[in-house]
Design a protein around this motif. Structure first.
Motif, short mmCIF file in Angstrom:
data_model
loop_
_atom_site.label_atom_id
_atom_site.label_comp_id
_atom_site.label_asym_id
_atom_site.label_seq_id
_atom_site.Cartn_x
_atom_site.Cartn_y
_atom_site.Cartn_z
N ARG A 139 32.18 18.09 59.53
CA ARG A 139 31.93 18.14 57.75
C ARG A 139 30.55 19.04 57.76
O ARG A 139 31.26 19.64 56.62
CB ARG A 139 31.35 16.22 57.56
N GLU A 140 29.78 19.21 58.01
CA GLU A 140 28.44 20.01 57.28
C GLU A 140 28.83 21.80 57.52
O GLU A 140 28.98 22.22 56.70
CB GLU A 140 27.04 19.67 58.24
N GLN A 141 29.96 22.08 58.83
CA GLN A 141 30.13 23.40 59.23
C GLN A 141 31.19 23.62 57.96
O GLN A 141 31.42 24.67 57.54
CB GLN A 141 30.80 23.72 60.67
N ILE A 142 32.44 22.42 58.02
CA ILE A 142 33.33 22.50 56.86
C ILE A 142 32.96 22.84 55.86
O ILE A 142 33.55 23.58 55.10
CB ILE A 142 35.04 21.77 57.53
N HIS A 143 32.15 21.96 55.10
CA HIS A 143 31.08 22.47 53.84
C HIS A 143 30.64 23.29 53.64
O HIS A 143 31.07 24.07 52.70
CB HIS A 143 30.34 21.28 53.75
N THR A 144 30.12 24.20 54.12
CA THR A 144 29.66 25.29 54.44
C THR A 144 30.55 26.66 54.59
O THR A 144 31.00 27.09 53.22
CB THR A 144 29.46 26.03 56.06
N LEU A 145 31.58 26.66 55.09
CA LEU A 145 32.77 27.57 55.36
C LEU A 145 33.92 27.21 53.97
O LEU A 145 33.88 28.54 52.61
CB LEU A 145 34.42 26.56 56.06
N ILE A 146 33.75 25.66 53.48
CA ILE A 146 34.22 25.44 51.53
C ILE A 146 33.23 26.15 50.78
O ILE A 146 33.41 26.36 49.42
CB ILE A 146 34.53 24.51 51.50
N GLY A 147 32.34 26.14 51.01
CA GLY A 147 30.63 26.36 50.28
C GLY A 147 31.47 28.20 50.23
O GLY A 147 30.74 29.26 48.73
N HIS A 148 32.17 29.14 50.82
CA HIS A 148 32.03 30.50 50.43
C HIS A 148 32.45 30.59 50.11
O HIS A 148 32.77 31.36 49.72
CB HIS A 148 32.14 31.18 52.32
N ALA A 149 33.97 30.27 49.60
CA ALA A 149 35.44 30.03 48.65
C ALA A 149 34.92 30.15 46.91
O ALA A 149 36.03 29.76 46.36
CB ALA A 149 36.70 29.13 49.65
N MET A 150 33.73 28.93 46.82
CA MET A 150 33.22 29.07 45.31
C MET A 150 32.75 29.24 45.24
O MET A 150 31.51 29.96 45.78
CB MET A 150 33.17 27.01 45.85
N ASP A 165 36.63 17.02 53.19
CA ASP A 165 37.21 15.60 53.67
C ASP A 165 38.51 16.48 54.17
O ASP A 165 38.35 15.78 55.35
CB ASP A 165 36.55 15.00 52.52
N LEU A 166 39.12 16.71 53.13
CA LEU A 166 40.64 17.03 53.64
C LEU A 166 40.27 17.77 54.60
O LEU A 166 41.42 17.58 55.33
CB LEU A 166 41.04 17.81 52.10
N LEU A 167 40.18 19.24 55.01
CA LEU A 167 39.79 20.26 56.22
C LEU A 167 39.69 19.22 56.50
O LEU A 167 39.79 19.66 58.05
CB LEU A 167 39.30 21.42 55.59
N THR A 168 38.31 18.70 57.37
CA THR A 168 37.35 18.30 58.63
C THR A 168 38.54 17.23 58.79
O THR A 168 39.05 16.73 60.12
CB THR A 168 36.45 17.03 57.88
N THR A 169 39.18 16.46 58.14
CA THR A 169 40.35 14.99 58.49
C THR A 169 41.13 15.66 59.20
O THR A 169 41.66 15.53 60.49
CB THR A 169 40.82 14.41 57.13
N TYR A 170 42.19 16.99 58.89
CA TYR A 170 42.44 17.80 59.09
C TYR A 170 43.12 18.30 60.65
O TYR A 170 43.80 18.26 61.57
CB TYR A 170 43.39 18.50 58.21
N LEU A 171 41.60 19.11 60.60
CA LEU A 171 41.05 19.70 61.89
C LEU A 171 41.22 18.42 63.03
O LEU A 171 41.57 18.44 64.28
CB LEU A 171 39.98 20.37 61.25
N LEU A 172 39.93 17.09 62.87
CA LEU A 172 40.53 16.27 63.85
C LEU A 172 42.07 15.32 64.29
O LEU A 172 41.80 15.35 64.86
CB LEU A 172 39.55 15.13 62.93
N GLY A 173 42.88 15.42 63.07
CA GLY A 173 44.00 15.24 63.40
C GLY A 173 44.77 16.39 64.13
O GLY A 173 46.10 15.98 65.04
N LEU A 174 44.52 17.10 63.92
CA LEU A 174 44.98 18.11 64.67
C LEU A 174 45.30 18.17 65.91
O LEU A 174 45.75 18.45 66.90
CB LEU A 174 44.87 19.52 64.58
N GLN A 175 44.18 17.57 66.18
CA GLN A 175 42.93 18.05 67.72
C GLN A 175 43.63 16.48 68.99
O GLN A 175 44.09 17.53 70.02
CB GLN A 175 41.44 17.87 67.95
#
Length: 201
Positions: A139-150, A165-175
């Motif tokens: 989640r910390e990594q994805i927050h960094t990614l999202i932060g770069h886009a805002m 939270d959405l992208l983290t949950t999505y990627l976990l489910g995709l795995q």
């Protein structure tokens, strides 16, 4: 007068710990924790059981070491992808494209060892709550990614947290989907849905 050489005192290093851990990571990833016996571990590693116990402890402690090592590599991979992706919404799209390239590779199709172990062991060993650790670091990594886009003002906003939270949950489910044998076309279909979602951001 003849002399006889004596064996050196002290225990020599008999095996490369990193190489053994790499082999055992692949073994656990392929078979799962419950289906992997100590006999399997000895055969795969080529190391006698007493040496394994002396170096890594019990099977449970060994698996915890494998998971910590794998998690460090996994998070480093995410950090590298995020760094390569660059800023803005385009950066999120590039991250998803690179994630897809990895997901459809021979290695990537096996999914994520942390997710697999979480499903099998309900997320924890007595000595290591690995699933919570994984979700936090990811989640910390994805927050960094999202932060770069805002904008700087939006980084800690409710919408930034929700997107994280959405992208983290999505990627976990995709795995899980990847591990279940989904082909490249199906993986692309699900990733394209996230691209469409990101376009609305």
């Amino acid at each position: 007068m003849s002399t006889t050489a004596k064996a050196p005192i002290g225990r020599p290093r008999l095996f490369d710990e990193e190489a053994v851990l790499a082999e055992l990571t692949a073994l656990f990833w392929r078979q799962g924790y419950g289906q992997t016996s100590m006999a399997d571990i000895v055969e795969t590693s080529g190391v006698h059981k007493p040496s394994l116990y002396r170096t890594f402890g019990t099977k449970e402690e060994l698996f915890a070491t494998v998971l910590r090592r794998y998690l460090a590599e996994r998070i480093a991979m995410f950090a590298a992808l995020i760094d390569q992706a660059g800023p803005g919404i385009d950066g999120v799209h590039r991250f998803l494209e690179m994630f897809e390239a990895d997901a459809i590779s021979e290695r990537g199709r096996d999914g994520c060892l942390m997710v697999m172990a979480s499903n099998e062991l309900r997320g924890s060993l007595p000595s290591y709550d690995f699933s919570t650790d994984y979700r936090r670091q990811m989640r910390e990594q994805i927050h960094t990614l999202i932060g770069h886009a805002m904008s700087e003002e939006e980084v800690d906003s409710e919408i930034a947290r929700a997107r994280t939270d959405l992208l983290t949950t999505y990627l976990l489910g995709l795995q899980v989907i990847m591990r279940s044998g989904a082909d490249a076309a199906e993986i692309h279909q699900y990733l394209n849905a996230m691209h469409v979602t990101v376009d609305a951001w």
